[in-house]
Design an enzyme around this catalytic site. Sequence first.
Site, PDB file in Angstrom:
ATOM      1  N   SER A 190      49.106  46.250  21.436  1.00 30.00           N
ATOM      2  CA  SER A 190      50.258  46.658  22.241  1.00 30.00           C
ATOM      3  C   SER A 190      50.035  46.234  23.685  1.00 30.00           C
ATOM      4  CB  SER A 190      50.424  48.182  22.176  1.00 30.00           C
ATOM      5  OG  SER A 190      51.327  48.650  23.156  1.00 30.00           O
ATOM      6  N   TYR A 240      47.659  56.705  22.307  1.00 31.01           N
ATOM      7  CA  TYR A 240      48.214  55.461  21.786  1.00 31.01           C
ATOM      8  C   TYR A 240      47.578  54.266  22.504  1.00 31.01           C
ATOM      9  CZ  TYR A 240      51.591  51.973  20.221  1.00 31.01           C
ATOM     10  OH  TYR A 240      52.172  50.857  19.664  1.00 31.01           O
TER      11      TYR A 240
END
Length: 254
Positions: free
Chosen positions: A159, A171
């Site tokens: 990401s 995350y």
Amino acid sequence: MLSHEQLRHFQANDNCLANKNILVTGAGDGIGRAVALAYARYGATVLLLGKNQAKLESVYDEIEQQGGAKPAILPLDLEKAPFSQMQELAIMIEKEVGCLDGLLHNAGILGILTPLEMYDPITFEQVMKVNFTAPFMLTQALFSLLSCAKSGSVIFTSSGVAKPRAFWGAYALSKQGLEGMSDIFTQETQKTTRLRFNCINPGATRTQMRATAYPSENPNTLKAPEELLNAYIALMSDETIDVKGQVIDLQPKN
């Protein structure tokens, strides 16, 4: 070795994944679904792993309708699955298909967006299990099956927040960890096996996770998962056997 730009615009031959067995986690929805369908279109036998049986069955039906090789459904909740269950999965896969040519780690959860000092520890643990620990355990459980393939390929989904970003908490840390995991696997295997480990950062994509993270964003301004397939196909094909330890960024360049 193909450049990142060439990977982003890779033009696949119709049967470039023929006779390959590829496992996709999070295959029931979003990017995982789109990539699983693409792998099947290009000739692969796709093993669909996810926790939602109905969604996996829907992808299964789509693959059969488009004339692809008969896929397999592997229901597994990565948050709850112990390593022993992943080892049992590996034994079953070996009995059914033998070697595993590819593994796409696509499953992931967002968690919450909040300062680390306020981050709920239980949620933190859940995110790290699904996004980081489970990919490690599954890769280890399937390692021998990947090693016996002509050129086993493992793709981790990263990401843009893998370069840690405030408020993205677990995350961001899990994605940073995946990039490190891919790097370590590469260093440890590149001289002794034919395995290749790489990461793909899909960037801003029209998915439910993105909508949750950016509720005010117009999803029609984002690329659909189907627009990101080139690099995913390239890294599973035999044309990229020398691409190792890379982080492929699919975000548009300004």
